[in-house]
Design a protein around this motif. Structure first.
Motif, mmCIF file in Angstrom:
data_model
loop_
_atom_site.group_PDB
_atom_site.id
_atom_site.type_symbol
_atom_site.label_atom_id
_atom_site.label_comp_id
_atom_site.label_asym_id
_atom_site.label_seq_id
_atom_site.Cartn_x
_atom_site.Cartn_y
_atom_site.Cartn_z
ATOM 1 N N ASP A 45 0.857 1.083 15.609
ATOM 2 C CA ASP A 45 0.227 -0.003 14.864
ATOM 3 C C ASP A 45 -0.416 0.526 13.582
ATOM 4 O O ASP A 45 -0.346 -0.125 12.527
ATOM 5 N N PHE A 46 -1.038 1.696 13.660
ATOM 6 C CA PHE A 46 -1.671 2.277 12.481
ATOM 7 C C PHE A 46 -0.627 2.597 11.415
ATOM 8 O O PHE A 46 -0.839 2.308 10.230
ATOM 9 N N GLU A 47 0.500 3.151 11.810
ATOM 10 C CA GLU A 47 1.566 3.462 10.851
ATOM 11 C C GLU A 47 2.146 2.184 10.243
ATOM 12 O O GLU A 47 2.477 2.152 9.056
ATOM 13 N N THR A 48 2.257 1.130 11.047
ATOM 14 C CA THR A 48 2.726 -0.154 10.517
ATOM 15 C C THR A 48 1.747 -0.690 9.483
ATOM 16 O O THR A 48 2.149 -1.159 8.416
ATOM 17 N N LEU A 49 0.449 -0.595 9.790
ATOM 18 C CA LEU A 49 -0.567 -1.034 8.841
ATOM 19 C C LEU A 49 -0.448 -0.266 7.525
ATOM 20 O O LEU A 49 -0.451 -0.865 6.449
ATOM 21 N N LEU A 50 -0.312 1.054 7.595
ATOM 22 C CA LEU A 50 -0.193 1.862 6.376
ATOM 23 C C LEU A 50 1.042 1.467 5.573
ATOM 24 O O LEU A 50 0.987 1.388 4.340
ATOM 25 N N ALA A 51 2.140 1.205 6.256
ATOM 26 C CA ALA A 51 3.368 0.797 5.567
ATOM 27 C C ALA A 51 3.157 -0.532 4.833
ATOM 28 O O ALA A 51 3.587 -0.698 3.683
ATOM 29 N N ILE A 52 2.483 -1.473 5.473
ATOM 30 C CA ILE A 52 2.215 -2.773 4.842
ATOM 31 C C ILE A 52 1.281 -2.592 3.654
ATOM 32 O O ILE A 52 1.480 -3.213 2.596
ATOM 33 N N LEU A 53 0.287 -1.741 3.787
ATOM 34 C CA LEU A 53 -0.627 -1.487 2.666
ATOM 35 C C LEU A 53 0.115 -0.852 1.492
ATOM 36 O O LEU A 53 -0.111 -1.219 0.334
ATOM 37 N N ARG A 54 1.022 0.076 1.788
ATOM 38 C CA ARG A 54 1.814 0.706 0.714
ATOM 39 C C ARG A 54 2.714 -0.321 0.021
ATOM 40 O O ARG A 54 2.831 -0.342 -1.201
ATOM 41 N N GLU A 55 3.348 -1.172 0.814
ATOM 42 C CA GLU A 55 4.197 -2.228 0.237
ATOM 43 C C GLU A 55 3.374 -3.177 -0.629
ATOM 44 O O GLU A 55 3.819 -3.603 -1.699
ATOM 45 N N SER A 56 2.175 -3.506 -0.169
ATOM 46 C CA SER A 56 1.301 -4.396 -0.932
ATOM 47 C C SER A 56 0.908 -3.748 -2.253
ATOM 48 O O SER A 56 0.907 -4.415 -3.297
ATOM 49 N N ALA A 57 0.582 -2.466 -2.232
ATOM 50 C CA ALA A 57 0.213 -1.756 -3.459
ATOM 51 C C ALA A 57 1.373 -1.765 -4.448
ATOM 52 O O ALA A 57 1.177 -1.988 -5.648
ATOM 53 N N ALA A 58 2.579 -1.551 -3.954
ATOM 54 C CA ALA A 58 3.759 -1.549 -4.832
ATOM 55 C C ALA A 58 4.001 -2.942 -5.404
ATOM 56 O O ALA A 58 4.314 -3.090 -6.594
ATOM 57 N N LEU A 59 3.850 -3.955 -4.589
ATOM 58 C CA LEU A 59 4.025 -5.328 -5.055
ATOM 59 C C LEU A 59 3.010 -5.657 -6.149
ATOM 60 O O LEU A 59 3.371 -6.197 -7.190
ATOM 61 N N TRP A 60 1.746 -5.312 -5.921
ATOM 62 C CA TRP A 60 0.713 -5.598 -6.917
ATOM 63 C C TRP A 60 0.927 -4.790 -8.191
ATOM 64 O O TRP A 60 0.663 -5.286 -9.287
ATOM 65 N N ALA A 61 1.395 -3.566 -8.059
ATOM 66 C CA ALA A 61 1.675 -2.748 -9.248
ATOM 67 C C ALA A 61 2.711 -3.445 -10.121
ATOM 68 O O ALA A 61 2.620 -3.420 -11.349
ATOM 69 N N GLY A 62 3.690 -4.086 -9.488
ATOM 70 C CA GLY A 62 4.690 -4.846 -10.227
ATOM 71 C C GLY A 62 4.090 -6.025 -10.969
ATOM 72 O O GLY A 62 4.646 -6.499 -11.960
ATOM 73 N N GLU A 63 2.940 -6.492 -10.509
ATOM 74 C CA GLU A 63 2.213 -7.585 -11.164
ATOM 75 C C GLU A 63 1.155 -7.045 -12.128
ATOM 76 O O GLU A 63 0.329 -7.805 -12.639
ATOM 77 N N GLN A 64 1.161 -5.727 -12.324
ATOM 78 C CA GLN A 64 0.189 -5.059 -13.207
ATOM 79 C C GLN A 64 -1.260 -5.207 -12.729
ATOM 80 O O GLN A 64 -2.186 -5.324 -13.521
ATOM 81 N N LEU A 65 -1.437 -5.180 -11.403
ATOM 82 C CA LEU A 65 -2.759 -5.237 -10.801
ATOM 83 C C LEU A 65 -2.907 -4.081 -9.822
ATOM 84 O O LEU A 65 -2.001 -3.829 -9.019
ATOM 85 N N ALA A 66 -4.036 -3.397 -9.893
ATOM 86 C CA ALA A 66 -4.281 -2.273 -8.983
ATOM 87 C C ALA A 66 -4.649 -2.785 -7.593
ATOM 88 O O ALA A 66 -5.433 -3.728 -7.452
ATOM 89 N N PHE A 67 -4.080 -2.173 -6.594
ATOM 90 C CA PHE A 67 -4.393 -2.454 -5.186
ATOM 91 C C PHE A 67 -4.608 -1.105 -4.523
ATOM 92 O O PHE A 67 -3.698 -0.278 -4.478
ATOM 93 N N TRP A 68 -5.812 -0.889 -4.055
ATOM 94 C CA TRP A 68 -6.176 0.369 -3.408
ATOM 95 C C TRP A 68 -6.523 0.112 -1.951
ATOM 96 O O TRP A 68 -7.200 -0.859 -1.634
ATOM 97 N N ALA A 69 -6.087 1.005 -1.084
ATOM 98 C CA ALA A 69 -6.549 1.021 0.302
ATOM 99 C C ALA A 69 -7.003 2.447 0.576
ATOM 100 O O ALA A 69 -6.191 3.374 0.594
ATOM 101 N N PHE A 70 -8.316 2.616 0.707
ATOM 102 C CA PHE A 70 -8.881 3.920 1.037
ATOM 103 C C PHE A 70 -9.117 3.955 2.537
ATOM 104 O O PHE A 70 -9.781 3.069 3.088
ATOM 105 N N VAL A 71 -8.569 4.968 3.195
ATOM 106 C CA VAL A 71 -8.608 5.039 4.653
ATOM 107 C C VAL A 71 -9.432 6.240 5.081
ATOM 108 O O VAL A 71 -9.127 7.385 4.739
ATOM 109 N N ASP A 72 -10.486 5.964 5.846
ATOM 110 C CA ASP A 72 -11.364 6.979 6.406
ATOM 111 C C ASP A 72 -10.882 7.283 7.823
ATOM 112 O O ASP A 72 -10.895 6.402 8.670
ATOM 113 N N LEU A 73 -10.470 8.508 8.059
ATOM 114 C CA LEU A 73 -9.926 8.855 9.367
ATOM 115 C C LEU A 73 -10.962 9.427 10.321
ATOM 116 O O LEU A 73 -10.612 9.986 11.351
ATOM 117 N N SER A 74 -12.238 9.247 10.004
ATOM 118 C CA SER A 74 -13.271 9.691 10.927
ATOM 119 C C SER A 74 -13.421 8.653 12.046
ATOM 120 O O SER A 74 -12.881 7.557 11.970
#
Length: 145
Positions: free
Chosen positions: A111-140
């Motif tokens: 599930d965690f890997e699926t979440l990361l994949a969706i976040l990466r896809e979202s960042a790429a989609l937003w980059a195409g719209e010229q908008l920054a999308f960041w997901a900072f992940v704390d692994l503690s």
């Protein structure tokens, strides 16, 4: 002769579309990132995953933090749809801080890997719209400082 460059302010980093995406959350930086995001007109959501028990709880926490519409279907496809829209959160960019995610990653690796994949896809989609999308992940874990 040494040439050193001064560190870039967080506002400049967040505004740099070419660097946006999914990144580790540096220890002790959540407050500074939140302030920097606000300073440049980005939406920022802090999501604590410390005691998150399963995929359903994960999706609910994300939906609550990002104020997803009622039509959110509480599944991976619906998460991708909502993260790819965010029209109800107008901003110059978006920052997600996923805090204390280490325990969830250990217990729910797929599930965690699926979440990361969706976040990466979202960042790429937003980059195409010229908008920054960041997901900072704390692994503690939940007890980390």
């Amino acid at each position: 002769m040494s040439t050193s460059t001064a560190p870039r302010p967080l506002t400049a980093l967040l505004a740099d579309l070419s660097r946006s995406g999914v990144r580790p959350l540096p220890p002790g930086s959540a407050e500074r990132l939140t302030a920097a995001a606000s300073q440049i007109g980005f939406s920022c959501a802090r999501i604590d995953l410390g005691d998150c028990e399963d995929k359903a709880a994960l999706l609910t926490r994300i939906a609550t933090a990002l104020e997803f519409p009622r039509w959110f279907g509480h599944n991976w496809d619906a998460l991708a749809d909502c993260l790819g829209d965010l029209g109800w959160r107008p901003a110059k960019g978006h920052v997600l801080l996923l805090e204390h995610a280490g325990s969830f990653r250990e217990r729910h690796t797929e599930d965690f890997e699926t979440l990361l994949a969706i976040l990466r896809e979202s960042a790429a989609l937003w980059a195409g719209e010229q908008l920054a999308f960041w997901a900072f992940v704390d692994l503690s874990g939940p007890d980390a400082g």
